[in-house]
Design a protein around this motif. Structure first.
Motif, mmCIF file in Angstrom:
data_model
loop_
_atom_site.group_PDB
_atom_site.id
_atom_site.type_symbol
_atom_site.label_atom_id
_atom_site.label_comp_id
_atom_site.label_asym_id
_atom_site.label_seq_id
_atom_site.Cartn_x
_atom_site.Cartn_y
_atom_site.Cartn_z
ATOM 1 N N MET A 108 0.919 -1.003 -0.119
ATOM 2 C CA MET A 108 0.006 -0.283 -0.056
ATOM 3 C C MET A 108 0.989 1.202 -0.016
ATOM 4 O O MET A 108 1.927 1.192 0.555
ATOM 5 C CB MET A 108 -0.887 -0.168 1.235
ATOM 6 N N THR A 109 0.671 2.221 -0.709
ATOM 7 C CA THR A 109 1.319 3.312 -0.726
ATOM 8 C C THR A 109 0.214 4.611 -0.494
ATOM 9 O O THR A 109 -0.893 4.476 -0.978
ATOM 10 C CB THR A 109 1.802 3.673 -2.170
ATOM 11 N N PRO A 110 0.785 5.514 0.160
ATOM 12 C CA PRO A 110 2.229 5.709 0.748
ATOM 13 C C PRO A 110 2.199 4.923 2.048
ATOM 14 O O PRO A 110 1.108 4.922 2.707
ATOM 15 C CB PRO A 110 2.258 7.187 1.088
ATOM 16 N N THR A 111 3.378 4.569 2.380
ATOM 17 C CA THR A 111 3.660 3.703 3.760
ATOM 18 C C THR A 111 5.116 4.399 4.207
ATOM 19 O O THR A 111 5.805 4.564 3.570
ATOM 20 C CB THR A 111 3.959 2.434 3.392
ATOM 21 N N LEU A 112 4.923 4.954 5.408
ATOM 22 C CA LEU A 112 5.965 5.500 6.192
ATOM 23 C C LEU A 112 6.654 4.236 7.198
ATOM 24 O O LEU A 112 5.882 3.531 7.798
ATOM 25 C CB LEU A 112 5.654 6.601 7.065
ATOM 26 N N ILE A 113 7.930 4.009 7.107
ATOM 27 C CA ILE A 113 8.588 3.276 7.964
ATOM 28 C C ILE A 113 9.613 4.214 8.748
ATOM 29 O O ILE A 113 10.470 4.908 8.476
ATOM 30 C CB ILE A 113 9.486 2.180 7.236
ATOM 31 N N LYS A 114 9.305 4.003 10.209
ATOM 32 C CA LYS A 114 10.353 4.710 11.126
ATOM 33 C C LYS A 114 11.220 3.559 11.372
ATOM 34 O O LYS A 114 11.076 2.737 11.932
ATOM 35 C CB LYS A 114 9.543 4.965 12.263
ATOM 36 N N LEU A 115 12.534 3.960 10.897
ATOM 37 C CA LEU A 115 13.320 2.802 10.900
ATOM 38 C C LEU A 115 14.412 2.935 12.380
ATOM 39 O O LEU A 115 14.523 2.134 13.002
ATOM 40 C CB LEU A 115 14.682 3.019 9.771
ATOM 41 N N ALA A 116 14.227 4.341 12.850
ATOM 42 C CA ALA A 116 14.987 4.580 14.159
ATOM 43 C C ALA A 116 14.279 5.700 14.691
ATOM 44 O O ALA A 116 14.023 6.528 14.092
ATOM 45 C CB ALA A 116 16.415 4.794 13.885
ATOM 46 N N PRO A 117 14.408 5.866 16.030
ATOM 47 C CA PRO A 117 14.734 4.758 16.854
ATOM 48 C C PRO A 117 13.936 3.535 16.994
ATOM 49 O O PRO A 117 12.748 3.636 16.634
ATOM 50 C CB PRO A 117 14.692 5.638 18.440
#
Lengths: 92, 577
Positions: A60-69
Motif C-alpha cells: 500500500m502506498t504511501p507507507t511510512l517506515i520509522k527505522l530509528a529509533p
C-alpha cells in the motif's frame, strides 16, 4: 526519550498519486514541528524501485517506515491524522 | 454512425480452471483476460479454487501465474496444496510466483492510501514471469483497511482496470462474513460483482448436521452459464463441482447387450437379463432378499470376468459374504482374486456428494463394469432429499456414461411416510429396471414375492413369482393363483397336491364313463341289428301276404267267369260294344 535521537524515516510513495504527495507534505510539516534538525527522510518511489518495495513488503502506498529509533513502525496512509501519527511515532 | 454488423462476433474465450465440473458449467472456465470474483465465507474453498486455477494454468495452459495472498503465508498455502498433489514447489521455480501480502498486525493506518505498492510489484513480476493469470486471494483483508466505501470502490476499480490493461486473467477472492448465498446487492462487496465480468459465490452450509457445499455463478458477461446452485466438494485433487448432465458424454453408450441377473428365471422374465449400462433398482421391506438378489448379480458378473464394485452400507462385508454363501452365492473367491471389491461404508455422517465422489473414484480405480450399492436409501438420511435425488441422478448419469451396470437396493418400509414414498418414487423414475420384493403373509407363513414393476425397452413378465432361497441358490417359482388369490409356500404346494389328486380322480371318472358309453353303444348296435332282421322278416311277410291275396283274387274272378259261362249269362252285359 533523549533529545539527541535522530529519527530515520523511509517513505514509500507512488509516483504522482495525490495521497503520496500529501503524505510527504504531512511528514515534512510534522518533522519540522516536532523533530527540527533531528530527522532523516528517504523517499522511495515504488514504481522506480519495485524490487526494494517488494523486499520491504510494501503493498500500500504511501507507507511510512520509522527505522530509528526502535521499535520499527509502519504507518500506512496520507498521514492526515496528526494525533494518530504522533502517537504511533512515540512523539506524544 | 458506423455499422458494426459486419464485424464477426466471437464468443469470449475462456480461461480453463481445471476444476472438474466448473468448466462445464461456465462453458470453458473464467473469462479470458478479464477479471472474475469469487466470494464465500470462511472455509468455503476460495483459496483452493484460486490455487487450482493457477496450477492448471501453469501446468496445462502454458499460462504462468502470480498469487497475491493477503490472508495466509506462502508456506502454509504450499503445505495445504501438497495435500492435493499439486507440485507447487516445482512450479514455483518458473511458472508460479507467490506474493505474501499479509498485513503486519502492528501497522497503523492514518489517512487515505492506495494499492500502488502492490501494482508496482506486479508490474515488475508480470513481465519477468510472462504471467497470464493473477489471483488476489482474500482481497477484502486489504480493502478493510481503506477508510471508506468510496476508497474501496476506487481501489477495486483501479485494480480491475489495471489488470485489463495488462491482458491478464484476474481472479479476486473475497471473504464474506455470512455464509449465505444471498442475492446480488446483499453482499458487503456487491459492487465488486457489478464491476467484474464474472462472479461466483461459494457457499458452505450444514443441512441436518451434514455439510453441504454449493457453488453458484451470479453473472457472466457475454457468456451463458448454469445459473443454478451446483453442489461441489473438496476432493483428493481439489474442487469437484457436480454437474447434473455431462453434456459431452450424454447418450455416449447405449448398449443392446444383456447381462445376467444371476437368477436364471429372472433372466427369462426380463427377456434375457438387464441391459448393459442400465440402472436397476431393487426395492423391498427389510429381509426380502434385496442383498441376496444383488449378490447373485455380483456373482454372475464376476463369473463373466467383469470387475465389480459392491458397496455395503448396512452391514459388515464379511457378514454379507457369509450370509450370501448360505444361499449358494460364493463371493469370497472373487474377493480373493481381486475381481470383486467390497467396500463397507457404514459412516452416514458424510454428505451424499462425498459418497458419490468416493463411489466414482472407487469405480474408476477398480475399473468396475458392474456396481452394486446396497442400499442406496442411506443417502436420503444424509442431508436433504433434494440433494440425495440429484446425487442419485448424477450417479445414474455417470454409470451410464461409463457403461457400468448398476444395481441399487432401496429399503421400502411398509410403514413409510408419504414423503419417503415420494422420494423413492423419484429415484425409481430414474432407474431402467425396477424389481419389487415383498412378503405375502398367509396361513402362518411369510413368503417372498418378486415382481417386475418396470423395465424399459424390455419385454417382461407381468407375473408375481415366489422367490425361494435355498442352500443351492436363488430360484423363482410360479405363484399359485386361485380365485383371485395368490398362494405361496406350503399353501402353494398343498394346493398343487390337491390339484394333482383332483386331476387323477377326474381322469378315473372319465375313464369309467367311457367304458359305460362303449357298452351302451355296443348294445344299441346289437339292437339295431336285430331290428333290421325284424324289418327283413316283416318285409318278407308283407310280400307273402300280397302274393296270397293276388292269387286268391284271381281264383275268385276265374271262378265267377266260370260260373257265368256255366249259367249262360248275357254276354252283352260283359261287352258293352
Amino acid at each position: 526519550m533523549t533529545q539527541r535521537t535522530t529519527y530515520q524515516f523511509r517513505l514509500y510513495v507512488a509516483e504522482g498519486a495525490l495521497n503520496s504527495v500529501r503524505a510527504l507534505a504531512n511528514l515534512t510539516a510534522l518533522c519540522q514541528a516536532h523533530l527540527p534538525d533531528r530527522h532523516k527522510i528517504e523517499v522511495v518511489d515504488v514504481f522506480h524501485e519495485p524490487q526494494r518495495a517488494l523486499e520491504d513488503r510494501i503493498f500500500m502506498t504511501p507507507t511510512l517506515i520509522k527505522l530509528a529509533p526502535a521499535p520499527v513502525r509502519r504507518i500506512v496512509g496520507a498521514l492526515s491524522e496528526t494525533q494518530t501519527v504522533l502517537l504511533a511515532l512515540g512523539l506524544q | 454512425m458506423q455499422s458494426h454488423r459486419s464485424r464477426h462476433v466471437v464468443p469470449p474465450v475462456k480461461s480453463a480452471t481445471g476444476i472438474v465440473g466448473f468448466d462445464d458449467i461456465t462453458g470453458g472456465g473464467l473469462p479470458y483476460r478479464r477479471t472474475a470474483v469469487v466470494t464465500g465465507g470462511p472455509g468455503s474453498g476460495k483459496t483452493i479454487f484460486s490455487l487450482q486455477f493457477l496450477t492448471h494454468g501453469a501446468l496445462n495452459c502454458k499460462e504462468p501465474g502470480i498469487l497475491v495472498a493477503f490472508e495466509e503465508p506462502t508456506a502454509r498455502i504450499l503445505a495445504n496444496a501438497e495435500s492435493f498433489g499439486w507440485k507447487l514447489a516445482e512450479l514455483r521455480r518458473k511458472d508460479l510466483f507467490f506474493i505474501d501480502a499479509q498485513l503486519d498486525p502492528d501497522v497503523i493506518q492514518s489517512g487515505d492510501f492506495d494499492l500502488g505498492g502492490l501494482l508496482a510489484a506486479l508490474a515488475m513480476e508480470i513481465p519477468k514471469l510472462k504471467a497470464r493469470r493473477v489471483v488476489f486471494d482474500a482481497l477484502n483483508v486489504m480493502l478493510a483497511m481503506l477508510p471508506d466505501a468510496a476508497a474501496r470502490r476506487r481501489e477495486l476499480y483501479r485494480l480491475n482496470e489495471w489488470l485489463l490493461a495488462r491482458n491478464v486473467t484476474g481472479l479476486i477472492t473475497l471473504q464474506t462474513n455470512t455464509n449465505t448465498t444471498g442475492a446480488l446487492g446483499q453482499q458487503p462487496f456487491d459492487y465488486m460483482q457489478f464491476m467484474v465480468d464474472c462472479a461466483v459465490i461459494l457457499n458452505h452450509c450444514v443441512v441436518q448436521g451434514v455439510s453441504q457445499r454449493n457453488l453458484r455463478g451470479v453473472k457472466y458477461r457475454g457468456s451463458g452459464f448454469d445459473e443454478d446452485e451446483s453442489p461441489f466438494l473438496i476432493g483428493k485433487h481439489g474442487l469437484e463441482v457436480a454437474v447434473a448432465r455431462t453434456r459431452i458424454r450424454a447418450d455416449a453408450r447405449v448398449s443392446n447387450q444383456r447381462v445376467s441377473t444371476g437368477v436364471k428365471r429372472l433372466d427369462t422374465m426380463l427377456d434375457g437379463g438387464y441391459y448393459r449400462g442400465a440402472s436397476v433398482l431393487i426395492t423391498g421391506s427389510p429381509g426380502t432378499a434385496k442383498t441376496t438378489l444383488s449378490g447373485a448379480f455380483a456373482e454372475a458378473a464376476c463369473e463373466r470376468g467383469e470387475h465389480t464394485l459392491f458397496i455395503i452400507f448396512d452391514s459388515e462385508y464379511a457378514e454379507v459374504i457369509r450370509n450370501l454363501a448360505s444361499v449358494g452365492i460364493r463371493l469370497d473367491r472373487y474377493v480373493k482374486n481381486g475381481r470383486l471389491r467390497m467396500i463397507p461404508a457404514r459412516d452416514i455422517t458424510v454428505s451424499a456428494e462425498i459418497y458419490l465422489a468416493r463411489i466414482k473414484e472407487l469405480a474408476a480405480e477398480h475399473k468396475a463394469r458392474c456396481l452394486v450399492i446396497d442400499p442406496v436409501s442411506t443417502w436420503s438420511k444424509s442431508g436433504n432429499d433434494l440433494t440425495a435425488r440429484s446425487v442419485a441422478e448424477r450417479l445414474v448419469d455417470c454409470s451410464k456414461a461409463e457403461g457400468i451396470t448398476m444395481v441399487c437396493t432401496r429399503l421400502l418400509d411398509e410403514m413409510f411416510s408419504p414423503s419417503e414414498r415420494s422420494a423413492s418414487m423419484q429415484i425409481s423414475t430414474l432407474s431402467d429396471t425396477w424389481i419389487h420384493l415383498n412378503y405375502l403373509v398367509q396361513a402362518g407363513e411369510r413368503n417372498r414375492a418378486l415382481s417386475i414393476i418396470k423395465s424399459r425397452g424390455t419385454a417382461h413378465s407381468n407375473q408375481v413369482r415366489e422367490l425361494i432361497l435355498s442352500a443351492t441358490g436363488v430360484t423363482l417359482s410360479d405363484a399359485y393363483t386361485a380365485s383371485g388369490e395368490v398362494l405361496m409356500g406350503t399353501q402353494r404346494s398343498e394346493k398343487e397336491r390337491t390339484e394333482r389328486a383332483a386331476t387323477e380322480a377326474a381322469k378315473a371318472v372319465a375313464k369309467l364313463k367311457r367304458v359305460r358309453l362303449d357298452a351302451e353303444e355296443t348294445e344299441l348296435v346289437a339292437r339295431l341289428k336285430s331290428l333290421q332282421t325284424e324289418i327283413v322278416a316283416k318285409q318278407l311277410e308283407k310280400a307273402l301276404l300280397v302274393s296270397i291275396t293276388e292269387r286268391r283274387e284271381g281264383e275268385v274272378s276265374r271262378g265267377r267267369t266260370q260260373m257265368r259261362a256255366l249259367r249262360g249269362a248275357d254276354v252283352a252285359v260283359i261287352d258293352p260294344k
